[in-house]
Motif scaffolding. Structure first.
Motif, PDB file in Angstrom:
ATOM      1  N   HIS A 105      -4.013  -4.643   0.490  1.00 15.59           N
ATOM      2  CA  HIS A 105      -3.223  -5.422  -0.459  1.00 15.59           C
ATOM      3  C   HIS A 105      -2.962  -6.822   0.060  1.00 15.59           C
ATOM      4  N   ARG A 116       4.846   2.669   8.840  1.00 18.20           N
ATOM      5  CA  ARG A 116       3.890   3.520   8.119  1.00 18.20           C
ATOM      6  C   ARG A 116       4.593   4.768   7.601  1.00 18.20           C
ATOM      7  N   GLN A 117       4.357   5.050   6.329  1.00 20.37           N
ATOM      8  CA  GLN A 117       4.800   6.315   5.746  1.00 20.37           C
ATOM      9  C   GLN A 117       3.579   7.150   5.428  1.00 20.37           C
ATOM     10  N   SER A 118       3.529   8.369   5.936  1.00 20.68           N
ATOM     11  CA  SER A 118       2.393   9.269   5.755  1.00 20.68           C
ATOM     12  C   SER A 118       2.840  10.467   4.929  1.00 20.68           C
ATOM     13  N   ARG A 139      -2.129  10.482   2.807  1.00 18.45           N
ATOM     14  CA  ARG A 139      -1.995   9.086   2.381  1.00 18.45           C
ATOM     15  C   ARG A 139      -1.084   8.361   3.366  1.00 18.45           C
ATOM     16  N   HIS A 140      -1.603   7.257   3.909  1.00 17.25           N
ATOM     17  CA  HIS A 140      -0.827   6.410   4.806  1.00 17.25           C
ATOM     18  C   HIS A 140      -0.580   5.071   4.103  1.00 17.25           C
ATOM     19  N   ASP A 141       0.678   4.676   3.983  1.00 17.09           N
ATOM     20  CA  ASP A 141       1.036   3.360   3.444  1.00 17.09           C
ATOM     21  C   ASP A 141       1.626   2.543   4.580  1.00 17.09           C
ATOM     22  N   HIS A 143       3.277  -0.916   5.876  1.00 18.25           N
ATOM     23  CA  HIS A 143       4.055  -2.066   5.436  1.00 18.25           C
ATOM     24  C   HIS A 143       4.275  -3.023   6.600  1.00 18.25           C
ATOM     25  N   LEU A 148       3.917  -3.890   1.169  1.00 24.75           N
ATOM     26  CA  LEU A 148       2.804  -2.959   1.352  1.00 24.75           C
ATOM     27  C   LEU A 148       1.540  -3.757   1.658  1.00 24.75           C
ATOM     28  N   SER A 151      -3.090   0.627   1.961  1.00 20.83           N
ATOM     29  CA  SER A 151      -3.020   2.014   1.495  1.00 20.83           C
ATOM     30  C   SER A 151      -4.272   2.707   2.008  1.00 20.83           C
ATOM     31  N   ASP A 152      -4.086   3.777   2.739  1.00 17.28           N
ATOM     32  CA  ASP A 152      -5.189   4.429   3.448  1.00 17.28           C
ATOM     33  C   ASP A 152      -5.103   5.925   3.187  1.00 17.28           C
ATOM     34  N   GLU A 153      -5.928   6.421   2.270  1.00 17.87           N
ATOM     35  CA  GLU A 153      -5.963   7.857   2.021  1.00 17.87           C
ATOM     36  C   GLU A 153      -7.134   8.457   2.778  1.00 17.87           C
TER      37      GLU A 153
END
Length: 301
Positions: A105, A116-118, A139-141, A143, A148, A151-153
């Motif tokens: 992004h 990171r929120q997973s 899914r890893h977001d 920031h 953000l 975004s890594d799925e």
């Protein structure tokens, strides 16, 4: 309860129990320090300038941060953390990185504080030619400064060990035409350094005895994310002004340190680049697509 036989080397699969992990979350914090970037550049034999505060972190090099800092007493026989914590306890012995879908992004920058929120996004079962396959999507977001950035799925696949004498699956052909191609000669040192940089204890990448005697591979396994990084490095070397907005890859066939492999690419349009890795015996190892920001993928005069 949905119970599926998982094969001779594993316990039965209780898919319903594994799917209760969907929605589970964990968070982590880190700082985009320059030394890991310098170390990966050296590992990839790049002659990059020393990273300074504010410089952009190349796409997918965020994998150098948020390292899995599990205690030694929590490590399982394969070198990964024992199962049943954040990831579901899939009772299949082989674990591989099957692929990722990434959206960039905005660029990460050296010196930024990262968060990171997973989230476990999905757990699904598929019956393959050799038995049960369990796919876990995470899914890893990532920031930075409240925004953000990535975004890594990422999809992990678990499967049983092959039966003695079981033939390797048939290979798929790679694309016939490449605009760019680079040969990579993997060796123990390259794989060890990448494992060390990502704090990846999976023994198939550095412990030849374990990889061959326990998991039945013909040699050390080249990391999936390392191959993906090399595909992006090929793009970066040929289109240095391009900004990658999206990147999706899928591992098709393992690559080993027993022979060179090639990373290849070609333009499919102004904003799309097809990338792939080819084994020494001519089979498709990884397929990928990179999406570029408009007007950044030109070839400079």
């Amino acid at each position: 309860m949905s119970t599926v036989p998982a094969g001779p080397a594993a316990l039965p699969l209780d898919l319903d129990a594994l799917r209760t992990w969907i929605g589970r979350r964990e968070t982590a914090d880190d700082i985009a320090t320059p030394v890991p970037l310098q170390a990966l550049a050296a590992t990839l034999d790049r002659n990059d300038p020393v990273p300074r505060t504010g410089d952009r972190v190349p796409p997918c090099w965020h994998w150098l941060y948020f390292l899995p800092l599990h205690r030694q007493s929590d490590i399982g026989a394969d070198g990964h953390a024992q199962r049943g914590g954040f990831l579901p306890p899939v009772p299949l012995p082989r674990r591989m990185w099957a692929g990722s879908r990434l959206t960039f992004h905005r660029p990460l920058q050296v010196g930024q504080a990262l968060h990171r929120q997973s989230t476990i996004a999905d757990v699904r079962l598929r019956q393959g030619r050799t038995g049960a396959l369990v796919f876990v999507a995470v899914r890893h977001d990532v920031h930075a400064e409240g925004s953000l950035c990535v975004s890594d799925e990422h999809t992990i696949v678990y499967r049983d060990l092959p039966a003695p004498g079981e033939p390797a699956p048939e290979g798929l052909p790679p694309p016939l035409h490449a605009d760019w191609e680079h040969q990579v000669r993997p060796d123990d040192v390259l794989l060890f350094r990448y494992s060390a940089l990502t704090f990846n204890g999976h023994r198939i990448h550095y412990d030849r005895r374990y990889a061959m005697a326990v998991e039945g591979y013909p040699g050390l396994v080249v990391h999936g994310p390392l191959i993906a990084t090399l595909l992006l490095e090929l793009l970066r070397s040929r289109l240095p002004h391009a900004t990658v907005r999206g990147f999706e890859f899928r591992a098709v066939r393992p690559v080993f340190d027993t022979a060179p492999f090639s990373v290849c690419g070609r333009r499919l349009g102004a904003s799309t680049v097809q990338l792939w890795a080819r084994t020494a015996d001519g089979f498709l190892a990884m397929e990928a697509v990179a999406t570029l920001a408009p007007d950044t993928g030109h070839i400079p005069c």
